[in-house]
Design a protein around this motif. Structure first.
Motif, PDB file in Angstrom:
ATOM      1  N   SER A 120      -6.342   6.235   6.161  1.00 56.86           N
ATOM      2  CA  SER A 120      -7.549   5.704   5.524  1.00 56.86           C
ATOM      3  C   SER A 120      -7.587   6.076   4.043  1.00 56.86           C
ATOM      4  CB  SER A 120      -8.807   6.236   6.229  1.00 56.86           C
ATOM      5  OG  SER A 120      -8.993   7.623   5.974  1.00 56.86           O
ATOM      6  N   ILE A 121      -6.684   6.946   3.624  1.00 58.87           N
ATOM      7  CA  ILE A 121      -6.536   7.314   2.213  1.00 58.87           C
ATOM      8  C   ILE A 121      -5.297   6.604   1.695  1.00 58.87           C
ATOM      9  CG2 ILE A 121      -6.087   9.219   0.611  1.00 58.87           C
ATOM     10  CD1 ILE A 121      -7.666  11.014   2.515  1.00 58.87           C
ATOM     11  N   TYR A 122      -5.514   5.609   0.852  1.00 53.63           N
ATOM     12  CA  TYR A 122      -4.381   4.800   0.412  1.00 53.63           C
ATOM     13  C   TYR A 122      -4.672   4.086  -0.901  1.00 53.63           C
ATOM     14  CZ  TYR A 122      -6.816   0.625   2.266  1.00 53.63           C
ATOM     15  OH  TYR A 122      -7.720  -0.380   2.510  1.00 53.63           O
ATOM     16  N   THR A 144      -6.204  -0.658  -6.130  1.00 56.94           N
ATOM     17  CA  THR A 144      -7.451  -0.339  -5.449  1.00 56.94           C
ATOM     18  C   THR A 144      -7.190   0.910  -4.616  1.00 56.94           C
ATOM     19  OG1 THR A 144      -7.943  -2.710  -5.293  1.00 56.94           O
ATOM     20  CG2 THR A 144      -9.330  -1.209  -4.032  1.00 56.94           C
ATOM     21  N   ILE A 145      -7.928   1.984  -4.913  1.00 55.28           N
ATOM     22  CA  ILE A 145      -7.672   3.286  -4.302  1.00 55.28           C
ATOM     23  C   ILE A 145      -8.833   3.656  -3.388  1.00 55.28           C
ATOM     24  CG2 ILE A 145      -7.255   5.730  -4.765  1.00 55.28           C
ATOM     25  CD1 ILE A 145      -6.143   4.909  -7.508  1.00 55.28           C
ATOM     26  N   PHE A 146      -8.510   4.038  -2.165  1.00 53.27           N
ATOM     27  CA  PHE A 146      -9.507   4.434  -1.171  1.00 53.27           C
ATOM     28  C   PHE A 146      -9.323   5.916  -0.851  1.00 53.27           C
ATOM     29  CE2 PHE A 146      -8.613  -0.037  -0.717  1.00 53.27           C
ATOM     30  CZ  PHE A 146      -9.858  -0.634  -0.530  1.00 53.27           C
ATOM     31  N   THR A 147     -10.305   6.729  -1.224  1.00 51.46           N
ATOM     32  CA  THR A 147     -10.225   8.173  -0.973  1.00 51.46           C
ATOM     33  C   THR A 147     -11.553   8.674  -0.408  1.00 51.46           C
ATOM     34  OG1 THR A 147     -10.818   8.599  -3.289  1.00 51.46           O
ATOM     35  CG2 THR A 147      -8.480   8.598  -2.738  1.00 51.46           C
ATOM     36  N   LYS A 161     -14.662  11.931  -0.751  1.00 55.11           N
ATOM     37  CA  LYS A 161     -15.223  12.876  -1.716  1.00 55.11           C
ATOM     38  C   LYS A 161     -14.555  14.240  -1.613  1.00 55.11           C
ATOM     39  CE  LYS A 161     -19.796  10.753  -2.120  1.00 55.11           C
ATOM     40  NZ  LYS A 161     -21.258  10.915  -1.869  1.00 55.11           N
ATOM     41  N   ASP A 162     -14.237  14.673  -0.385  1.00 53.91           N
ATOM     42  CA  ASP A 162     -13.633  15.989  -0.202  1.00 53.91           C
ATOM     43  C   ASP A 162     -12.104  15.933  -0.134  1.00 53.91           C
ATOM     44  OD1 ASP A 162     -13.499  14.676   2.213  1.00 53.91           O
ATOM     45  OD2 ASP A 162     -14.012  16.433   3.432  1.00 53.91           O
ATOM     46  N   ARG A 163     -11.532  14.733  -0.314  1.00 58.05           N
ATOM     47  CA  ARG A 163     -10.076  14.584  -0.320  1.00 58.05           C
ATOM     48  C   ARG A 163      -9.716  13.630  -1.470  1.00 58.05           C
ATOM     49  NH1 ARG A 163      -7.164  13.907   5.292  1.00 58.05           N
ATOM     50  NH2 ARG A 163      -5.678  15.207   4.173  1.00 58.05           N
ATOM     51  N   ASP A 164      -9.752  14.173  -2.670  1.00 57.32           N
ATOM     52  CA  ASP A 164      -9.610  13.386  -3.884  1.00 57.32           C
ATOM     53  C   ASP A 164      -8.131  13.265  -4.277  1.00 57.32           C
ATOM     54  OD1 ASP A 164      -9.828  12.074  -6.258  1.00 57.32           O
ATOM     55  OD2 ASP A 164     -10.936  13.651  -7.301  1.00 57.32           O
ATOM     56  N   TYR A 165      -7.491  12.210  -3.793  1.00 64.96           N
ATOM     57  CA  TYR A 165      -6.085  11.961  -4.094  1.00 64.96           C
ATOM     58  C   TYR A 165      -5.925  10.928  -5.211  1.00 64.96           C
ATOM     59  CZ  TYR A 165      -4.486  14.505   0.056  1.00 64.96           C
ATOM     60  OH  TYR A 165      -4.204  15.480   0.978  1.00 64.96           O
ATOM     61  N   ARG A 166      -6.991  10.632  -5.933  1.00 60.18           N
ATOM     62  CA  ARG A 166      -6.921   9.589  -6.959  1.00 60.18           C
ATOM     63  C   ARG A 166      -5.852   9.874  -8.006  1.00 60.18           C
ATOM     64  NH1 ARG A 166     -12.577   9.434  -9.506  1.00 60.18           N
ATOM     65  NH2 ARG A 166     -12.123  11.678  -9.378  1.00 60.18           N
ATOM     66  N   ASP A 167      -5.785  11.110  -8.480  1.00 62.88           N
ATOM     67  CA  ASP A 167      -4.815  11.439  -9.523  1.00 62.88           C
ATOM     68  C   ASP A 167      -3.387  11.331  -9.002  1.00 62.88           C
ATOM     69  OD1 ASP A 167      -4.332  12.348 -12.275  1.00 62.88           O
ATOM     70  OD2 ASP A 167      -3.555  14.158 -11.335  1.00 62.88           O
ATOM     71  N   ALA A 168      -3.160  11.732  -7.758  1.00 68.68           N
ATOM     72  CA  ALA A 168      -1.828  11.607  -7.158  1.00 68.68           C
ATOM     73  C   ALA A 168      -1.414  10.140  -7.088  1.00 68.68           C
ATOM     74  CB  ALA A 168      -1.816  12.228  -5.759  1.00 68.68           C
ATOM     75  N   ILE A 187       0.842  -1.194   0.000  1.00 67.89           N
ATOM     76  CA  ILE A 187       0.000   0.000   0.000  1.00 67.89           C
ATOM     77  C   ILE A 187       0.881   1.249   0.000  1.00 67.89           C
ATOM     78  CG2 ILE A 187      -1.989  -1.073   1.107  1.00 67.89           C
ATOM     79  CD1 ILE A 187      -1.101   0.217   3.750  1.00 67.89           C
ATOM     80  N   VAL A 188       0.366   2.294  -0.632  1.00 73.61           N
ATOM     81  CA  VAL A 188       0.933   3.633  -0.529  1.00 73.61           C
ATOM     82  C   VAL A 188      -0.128   4.460   0.184  1.00 73.61           C
ATOM     83  CG1 VAL A 188       1.702   5.677  -1.779  1.00 73.61           C
ATOM     84  CG2 VAL A 188       2.308   3.407  -2.629  1.00 73.61           C
ATOM     85  N   PHE A 189       0.187   4.968   1.373  1.00 68.42           N
ATOM     86  CA  PHE A 189      -0.829   5.665   2.161  1.00 68.42           C
ATOM     87  C   PHE A 189      -0.402   7.092   2.493  1.00 68.42           C
ATOM     88  CE2 PHE A 189       1.960   3.571   5.215  1.00 68.42           C
ATOM     89  CZ  PHE A 189       2.153   4.524   6.199  1.00 68.42           C
ATOM     90  N   LEU A 190      -1.404   7.940   2.685  1.00 66.69           N
ATOM     91  CA  LEU A 190      -1.180   9.317   3.088  1.00 66.69           C
ATOM     92  C   LEU A 190      -0.769   9.318   4.558  1.00 66.69           C
ATOM     93  CD1 LEU A 190      -1.460  12.326   2.162  1.00 66.69           C
ATOM     94  CD2 LEU A 190      -3.795  12.243   3.070  1.00 66.69           C
ATOM     95  N   THR A 191       0.383   9.865   4.869  1.00 67.27           N
ATOM     96  CA  THR A 191       0.914   9.758   6.228  1.00 67.27           C
ATOM     97  C   THR A 191       0.019  10.441   7.260  1.00 67.27           C
ATOM     98  OG1 THR A 191       2.334  11.674   5.786  1.00 67.27           O
ATOM     99  CG2 THR A 191       3.310   9.489   5.512  1.00 67.27           C
TER     100      THR A 191
END
Length: 208
Positions: A116-118, A185-188, A190-197, A108-112
């Motif tokens: 829950s965003i990974y 598999t990307i978990f983001t 609605k108000d924190r859209d990191y999909r493109d990153a 996984i690559v997760f937001l530090t």
């Protein structure tokens, strides 16, 4: 993590188990501050040995800039080359994220600041049956929501599926590269859209 996240992890593990031992990613390379950026092509061999990593006879610089958007806002930041000790690949990871093993055959690559965003990364076999994979992905997503949509992301040579559950957005991307097929598999939110990153980091993935 929520119960549906654990469910996806368990079902995916049973369907796509790959061998490997889960450990955290290689952190040997010193990470300079974001303002200290070295630009160059992957084929540039003029950098010193301590700034390069050889993979498949190609030289990969230890860092490169990535352009991406978050909630429609364009950004450009430095990403650093990381190698998985769990699966045979390397990729560039933006500074605010971390690469870690999740279980055998999954990283996984997760937001530090919010794990829950990974993005989950699974390398697939070269002879993978994409029809079966797509059916499995859609079945898992339908367990969360009956409404599956196109994520409208720039996925060249791939297929995407997406569902929403409350504020959560779950996106499955299948990168159908003949040599390095990958399931993301990307978990983001609605108000924190990191999909493109996440997708821009995934595009730098190179199998070892």
């Amino acid at each position: 993590m929520t119960s549906w996240t654990r469910y996806i992890g368990c079902v995916t593990f049973a369907a796509f188990l790959l061998s490997g031992c889960g450990t955290t990613t290689d952190e040997n390379a010193d990470e300079p501050q974001e303002d200290s950026v070295k630009e160059g092509n992957e084929g540039n061999t003029s950098q010193g040995d301590n700034h390069n990593n050889r993979s498949d006879n190609k030289v990969r610089l230890m860092e490169q800039n990535l352009q991406y958007t978050i909630n429609g806002e364009a950004k450009e930041k430095t990403a650093f080359l990381k190698k998985s000790d769990n699966q045979p690949f390397s990729l560039y990871v933006l500074q605010q994220f971390r690469l870690s093993a999740e279980e055998p055959g999954k990283d996984i690559v997760f937001l530090t600041e919010d794990d829950s965003i990974y993005m989950r990364i699974e390398l697939l076999k070269a002879d993978v049956n994409w029809d079966e994979v797509e059916k499995n992905v859609q079945a898992q997503l339908k367990s969360i929501s009956e409404t599956i949509s196109d994520p409208s992301l720039d996925v060249e040579g791939g297929t995407g599926f997406e569902v929403e559950s409350g504020d959560d957005v779950i996106t499955s991307i299948l990168l159908k590269d003949e040599k390095s097929p990958v399931r993301l598999t990307i978990f983001t939110k609605k108000d924190r859209d990191y999909r493109d990153a996440f997708l821009e980091m995934a595009k730098t993935l190179m199998k070892r």
